[in-house]
Design a protein around this motif. Structure first.
Motif, mmCIF file in Angstrom:
data_model
loop_
_atom_site.group_PDB
_atom_site.id
_atom_site.type_symbol
_atom_site.label_atom_id
_atom_site.label_comp_id
_atom_site.label_asym_id
_atom_site.label_seq_id
_atom_site.Cartn_x
_atom_site.Cartn_y
_atom_site.Cartn_z
ATOM 1 N N TYR A 135 -36.644 0.950 26.736
ATOM 2 C CA TYR A 135 -36.829 -0.332 26.041
ATOM 3 C C TYR A 135 -38.210 -0.395 25.382
ATOM 4 O O TYR A 135 -38.334 -0.839 24.238
ATOM 5 N N GLY A 138 -38.174 1.771 22.411
ATOM 6 C CA GLY A 138 -37.417 1.101 21.349
ATOM 7 C C GLY A 138 -38.266 0.065 20.631
ATOM 8 O O GLY A 138 -38.205 -0.064 19.403
ATOM 9 N N LYS A 139 -39.074 -0.680 21.383
ATOM 10 C CA LYS A 139 -39.971 -1.661 20.773
ATOM 11 C C LYS A 139 -40.985 -0.974 19.868
ATOM 12 O O LYS A 139 -41.322 -1.477 18.794
ATOM 13 N N LEU A 142 -39.306 0.011 16.594
ATOM 14 C CA LEU A 142 -39.202 -1.137 15.690
ATOM 15 C C LEU A 142 -40.558 -1.469 15.077
ATOM 16 O O LEU A 142 -40.649 -1.806 13.887
ATOM 17 N N HIS A 143 -41.623 -1.371 15.886
ATOM 18 C CA HIS A 143 -42.968 -1.665 15.378
ATOM 19 C C HIS A 143 -43.380 -0.678 14.296
ATOM 20 O O HIS A 143 -43.919 -1.071 13.250
ATOM 21 N N PRO A 154 -34.463 -3.744 20.506
ATOM 22 C CA PRO A 154 -35.167 -2.465 20.631
ATOM 23 C C PRO A 154 -34.251 -1.306 21.023
ATOM 24 O O PRO A 154 -34.585 -0.151 20.762
ATOM 25 N N SER A 158 -32.812 0.399 17.148
ATOM 26 C CA SER A 158 -33.622 1.624 17.076
ATOM 27 C C SER A 158 -32.825 2.813 16.544
ATOM 28 O O SER A 158 -33.384 3.688 15.880
#
Length: 333
Positions: A135, A138-139, A142-143, A154, A158
């Motif tokens: 997770y 995944g964040k 995205l960032h 995320p 992703s």
């Protein structure tokens, strides 16, 4: 040595977190395997040790790749992260082979594992910890790709933007996706073996886990082999072409090169301008374009040169596709 520790501060944080968590998980699985003899636990122990070593190399490589260019290495160290990742996948490949071999031996000569609830507890805890790392990765994906999303985004989003993420983040995401899946698969195999008597299920689970590890090896190897050679970033090439062609003084683009080295992009542009412009005006245009391109994601250096307009459009696709590209890629400002 001091410079080394300073560079480590800029290393890929998700890979460091993943390395720490996977080390803890690998030790737990090793202890559980010692007491239970469960072959799926053995495969997952190898998997976790492989992931931990991999992700530690990735963290160090991503940090060292940010080292400033030197006289001996004027092009910088951007490709170092690709070289490190190529070395790292060798480790995963060896451990994947061991997991498959051990699984096959268990399929041929199945044995019953002991300590069911120890196995269930370790696999369940490992799955939760692996998912937390997944997770987090995944964040970060995205960032890095300027993609918005909350909740399960995320994980879900992703997949569609993973190719745009940095090599280190991509590896962490893929490894922990496989690791989370492997823990769940091993847990299912343990229940099947315990409640149905089909003991070979644990061996088959070990083989599947090894195959999944080989899949990661293949994907990461191909991605980073291209990075070591210096891959052209087609998406950024279109994006930068649009930015250049939008300047009112630019008549055409004679040459545009956007080469990816590790996490960074090297851009070289030769644009055509009207021959009546003064040197001062052309210099102002150059300063504007260099500043504009340097502010784009992951661009490390820019070289802009000019030639007089020959009246022949050689980069017509830049103007033709500019509107559609901007509409389809809102993350590119």
């Amino acid at each position: 040595m001091k410079e080394f520790f300073v560079l480590l501060k800029d290393g890929n944080k998700p890979s460091l977190l993943a390395a720490i968590i996977n080390t803890v998980i690998a030790i737990l699985k090793g202890v559980a395997f010692f007491f239970t003899g469960n072959v799926a636990m053995f495969a997952e122990m190898l998997h976790s040790f492989g992931d931990a070593a991999n992700q530690l190399f990735v963290y160090i490589g991503s940090a060292l790749s940010k080292k400033a260019p030197t006289k001996r290495f004027p092009n910088g160290f951007g490709r170092l992260v690709n070289l490190v990742l190529l070395f790292a996948v060798i480790i995963v490949g060896i451990l994947a082979y061991e997991a498959i071999i051990e699984g096959w031996h268990h399929v041929i000569h199945p044995t019953e594992s002991e300590g069911l609830w120890i196995i269930v507890g370790v696999f369940s805890l490992a799955a939760i910890l692996e998912f937390s790392v997944l997770y987090k990765a995944g964040k970060e994906v995205l960032h890095e790709t300027n993609t918005e999303g909350t909740g399960f985004a995320p994980i879900i989003k992703s997949f569609s933007v993973l190719s745009k993420a940095k090599p280190a983040t991509k590896l962490v995401f893929m490894e922990d996706l496989v690791a989370t899946s492997g823990n769940i698969l091993a847990l299912i195999a343990v229940f099947i073996a315990h409640y149905t008597g089909f003991l070979a299920a644990e061996g088959y689970a070990s083989i599947i886990i090894g195959i999944l590890m080989f899949y990661v090896v293949g994907r990461i190897f191909l991605d980073n082999a291209r990075g070591v050679l210096g891959e052209t970033d087609e998406q950024m090439t279109q994006h930068i072409a649009r930015l250049v062609m939008e300047h009112e003084a630019i008549q055409d683009i004679k040459m545009l090169s956007v080469v990816k080295e590790g996490e960074f992009l090297h851009v070289e542009v030769m644009a055509e301008v009207d021959s009546t412009l003064s040197f001062a005006e052309v210099d102002d245009i150059r300063d504007h374009l260099v500043d504009l391109i340097l502010h784009q994601p992951n661009v490390q250096d820019v070289h802009v040169s000019f030639d007089e307009d020959d009246g022949v459009m050689t980069w017509d696709t830049a103007k033709q596709n500019a509107t559609d590209f901007k509409k389809n890629h809102p993350e590119m400002k």
